[in-house]
Design an enzyme around this catalytic site. Structure first.
Site, PDB file in Angstrom:
ATOM      1  N   ASP A 268       0.829  -1.202   0.000  1.00 53.90           N
ATOM      2  CA  ASP A 268       0.000   0.000   0.000  1.00 53.90           C
ATOM      3  C   ASP A 268       0.871   1.263   0.000  1.00 53.90           C
ATOM      4  O   ASP A 268       1.718   1.431   0.876  1.00 53.90           O
ATOM      5  CB  ASP A 268      -0.879  -0.060   1.266  1.00 53.90           C
ATOM      6  CG  ASP A 268      -2.041   0.886   1.228  1.00 53.90           C
ATOM      7  OD1 ASP A 268      -2.077   1.735   0.328  1.00 53.90           O
ATOM      8  OD2 ASP A 268      -2.902   0.779   2.116  1.00 53.90           O
ATOM      9  N   GLU A 307      -2.295   1.529  -4.890  1.00 52.52           N
ATOM     10  CA  GLU A 307      -1.899   2.949  -4.953  1.00 52.52           C
ATOM     11  C   GLU A 307      -3.069   3.776  -5.464  1.00 52.52           C
ATOM     12  O   GLU A 307      -2.877   4.850  -6.006  1.00 52.52           O
ATOM     13  CB  GLU A 307      -0.599   3.148  -5.728  1.00 52.52           C
ATOM     14  CG  GLU A 307      -0.493   2.469  -7.060  1.00 52.52           C
ATOM     15  CD  GLU A 307      -1.219   3.223  -8.139  1.00 52.52           C
ATOM     16  OE1 GLU A 307      -2.405   2.879  -8.359  1.00 52.52           O
ATOM     17  OE2 GLU A 307      -0.645   4.120  -8.780  1.00 52.52           O
ATOM     18  N   GLY A 309      -5.160   3.645  -7.831  1.00 51.19           N
ATOM     19  CA  GLY A 309      -5.517   3.831  -9.239  1.00 51.19           C
ATOM     20  C   GLY A 309      -4.839   5.016  -9.901  1.00 51.19           C
ATOM     21  O   GLY A 309      -5.243   5.427 -10.984  1.00 51.19           O
ATOM     22  N   ASP A 330     -10.463   4.110  -1.585  1.00 56.50           N
ATOM     23  CA  ASP A 330     -11.053   3.106  -0.699  1.00 56.50           C
ATOM     24  C   ASP A 330     -12.569   3.056  -0.805  1.00 56.50           C
ATOM     25  O   ASP A 330     -13.239   4.089  -0.822  1.00 56.50           O
ATOM     26  CB  ASP A 330     -10.702   3.427   0.761  1.00 56.50           C
ATOM     27  CG  ASP A 330      -9.229   3.216   1.041  1.00 56.50           C
ATOM     28  OD1 ASP A 330      -8.436   3.129   0.080  1.00 56.50           O
ATOM     29  OD2 ASP A 330      -8.868   3.137   2.223  1.00 56.50           O
TER      30      ASP A 330
HETATM   31  C1  GLA Z   1      -5.456   2.248   2.589  1.00 58.09           C
HETATM   32  C2  GLA Z   1      -5.951   1.090   1.735  1.00 58.09           C
HETATM   33  C3  GLA Z   1      -6.982   0.294   2.494  1.00 58.09           C
HETATM   34  C4  GLA Z   1      -6.390  -0.221   3.800  1.00 58.09           C
HETATM   35  C5  GLA Z   1      -5.878   0.962   4.592  1.00 58.09           C
HETATM   36  C6  GLA Z   1      -5.130   0.561   5.835  1.00 58.09           C
HETATM   37  O1  GLA Z   1      -6.439   3.199   2.826  1.00 58.09           O
HETATM   38  O2  GLA Z   1      -6.486   1.576   0.533  1.00 58.09           O
HETATM   39  O3  GLA Z   1      -7.448  -0.794   1.711  1.00 58.09           O
HETATM   40  O4  GLA Z   1      -5.361  -1.124   3.523  1.00 58.09           O
HETATM   41  O5  GLA Z   1      -4.983   1.755   3.827  1.00 58.09           O
HETATM   42  O6  GLA Z   1      -4.694   1.706   6.498  1.00 58.09           O
END
Ligand code: GLA
Length: 522
Positions: A268, A307, A309, A330
């Site tokens: 991530d 990342e 998109g 998200d």
């Molecule tokens: C980002 C990711 C999520 C999750 C959170 C954890 O926001 O997109 O899917 O993994 O981090 O903090």
């Protein structure tokens, strides 16, 4: 002349007086510098303060805040950082409160959702808060790792628990994956998202925190259930909530994950944004670095890029060794978020191929924020898109409806279809979309999606499916994949330009599988 000297002196005195008011008085505590807020067995946040008298300015990506974000009255520190940082109209804040004492003291943080944590604020060197940029590798195409020939299926801790979970919950989830029938339906990976890692030990090795005391034993347990296990890290020094990331330790961490027996890594971007640029070159380089590290371990590990998109990741994700890549921000457990993530994917259907999938984020089915119809739309849309099916609910306590959605094997089969052909838009009228997807075995899936706020009559013409029925008699089967019912249809319907009309609930879907039997002469 003497008049202007007098005026000059007067101005100097006024400026000196103002400077005195603004700057920290001699002997007064000066909090100017870099600070780390850390929670035991939790994450860390770095903050930059600039103190002027009793006012505290806070540093963000674009320098110091324009207005003070905090105060120091006596020994009482109160900081209120708007979210997003720098937005003067923000109604959401993260606050820090502490009684200061030297360079390290207890502090309480209340995040924007009202969650309170007790941690420590400690002064740190600038280099710790802003590590120097390390070189990235020259870009090249990494070989395909041969994994994830169909979109990965599993469960991930984040949507339900965020970082409020532990080893026991993961083990119970693995148990429930098997006992509920999810494993039999195809769900395989148990993915431990943010919240497992602690700081590095003195040899630089990443370790689990007190809630995850033995990451290897956890992997062994999940494997003993016939399942696979995933782990989570970042190309930055910290993952998004501040737990340890892999920056500068990519090879070591990949090796550690492999030694522990992990089968999947979600990687991530998070704090990597403070070190690298959001350009294709930097993103691809950082993901390639870990892709290379994973390959070097020799252990098969599905590689999941996250990342959000940016920089058209679908076009280069596979080159970094990636098997799936997030193409959206998200997801949240509500219609608006799910709808936006899901339907936006119709613009990038050309990229996925076996082993390389667009990922519009994990499932929210069963988390309670959407209706049954909305969750059926979520599952149907993800299946039509060939998206990874990563459940994000509490598998230990699923309602019958949640089970019926997550474990509808007909819908799962659409997602996992070996032909892996892209979905096509058959018709789009405002909020009404008919999607089709060719499937293996002379079949197509047809989805009538109603994004409107009222039930709607929707239809499509049988001959628009181009299944060659007019050439001679063929047996035709049409199954409604959510009710399980057969839909009566004859070859004449295909030749006479007849339509199927269905009432589709608000935010709902009718999903059909149309199978045409082998060609036969009358
Ligand atoms: C980002 C990711 C999520 C999750 C959170 C954890 O926001 O997109 O899917 O993994 O981090 O903090």
């Amino acid at each position: 002349m003497s008049k202007s000297i007098g005026l000059f002196r007067f101005l100097v005195v006024v400026l000196a007086f103002l400077a005195c008011l603004c700057e920290t008085a001699p002997g007064q505590t000066d909090l100017t510098g870099f600070w780390k807020y850390s929670v035991q067995d939790g994450g860390v946040n770095y903050l930059e303060f600039k103190q002027a008298g009793e006012q505290i300015f806070v540093g963000g990506r674009n320098g110091m805040s324009q207005t003070p974000y905090g105060t120091l009255h006596g020994d009482k520190l109160h900081i209120q950082v708007p979210s997003p940082f720098g937005n003067p109209d923000s109604k959401r804040f993260t606050t820090y409160d502490a009684v200061i004492k030297g360079d390290k003291f207890p502090a309480t943080r209340k995040d924007q959702d009202g969650e309170v944590t007790n941690g420590t604020l400690a002064k740190v060197a600038k280099e710790e808060a802003h590590p120097a940029r390390l070189p990235l590798p020259e870009l090249r195409d990494l070989p395909d790792n041969g994994l994830a020939r169909t979109p990965p299926m599993g469960w991930n801790s984040w949507n339900k628990y965020h970082d409020h979970f532990d080893d026991a919950i993961v083990r119970q989830t693995a148990d429930a994956m098997v006992s509920s029938g999810m494993a039999k339906a195809g769900y395989t990976y148990i993915i431990v998202d943010e919240g497992w890692s602690s700081y590095r030990d003195k040899n630089g090795k990443i370790t689990g925190n007190a809630r995850f005391p033995d990451m290897k034993a956890l992997a062994d347990y999940v494997h003993s259930k016939g399942l696979k296990i995933g782990i989570y890290s970042s190309p930055g020094p910290q993952v998004c909530g501040g737990y340890q990331g892999s920056y500068g330790h990519e090879d070591e961490d990949a090796k550690t994950f492999a030694e522990w027996g992990y089968d999947y890594l979600k990687y991530d971007w998070c704090s990597a944004g403070g070190i690298y640029q959001s350009t294709t070159a930097d993103l691809q380089g950082a993901y390639q670095k870990m892709g290379d590290a994973l390959a070097k371990t020799g252990r098969p590990m599905v590689y999941s890029l996250c990342e959000y998109g940016s920089a058209n990741v679908a076009a280069w994700g596979a080159k970094t060794g990636g098997n799936l890549w997030r193409t959206t921000f998200d997801i949240s457990d509500n219609w608006k978020s799910m709808e936006a993530n899901g339907f936006s994917q119709l613009d990038i259907t050309q990229y996925p191929t076996p082993g390389h999938w667009n990922d519009p984020d994990m499932l929210e089915v069963g988390n309670g924020g959407m209706t049954g119809d909305e969750y059926r739309t979520h599952m149907s849309l993800w299946a039509m898109l060939r998206a990874p099916l990563i459940a994000g609910n509490d598998l230990r306590s699923m309602t019958d409806e949640t089970k019926s959605i997550l474990m509808n094997t007909d819908v799962i089969a659409v997602d996992q279809d070996p032909l892996a052909k892209p979905v096509e838009v058959l018709s789009r009228q405002g909020k009404y979309l008919v999607l089709v997807r060719p499937l293996d075995g002379n079949a197509v899936a047809v989805g009538l999606f109603n994004r409107g706020d009222e039930p709607a009559e929707m239809n499509f013409q049988w001959d628009s499916l181009h299944m060659g029925v007019g050439l001679g008699f063929k047996s035709i089967e049409v199954k409604n994949l959510w009710t399980g019912e057969e839909v009566k249809v004859t070859s004449d319907d295909f030749t006479a330009g007849n339509s199927l009309t269905a009432t589709v609930p608000k935010h709902g879907v009718v999903l059909l599988k149309v199978t045409v039997g082998p060609f036969r002469f009358r």
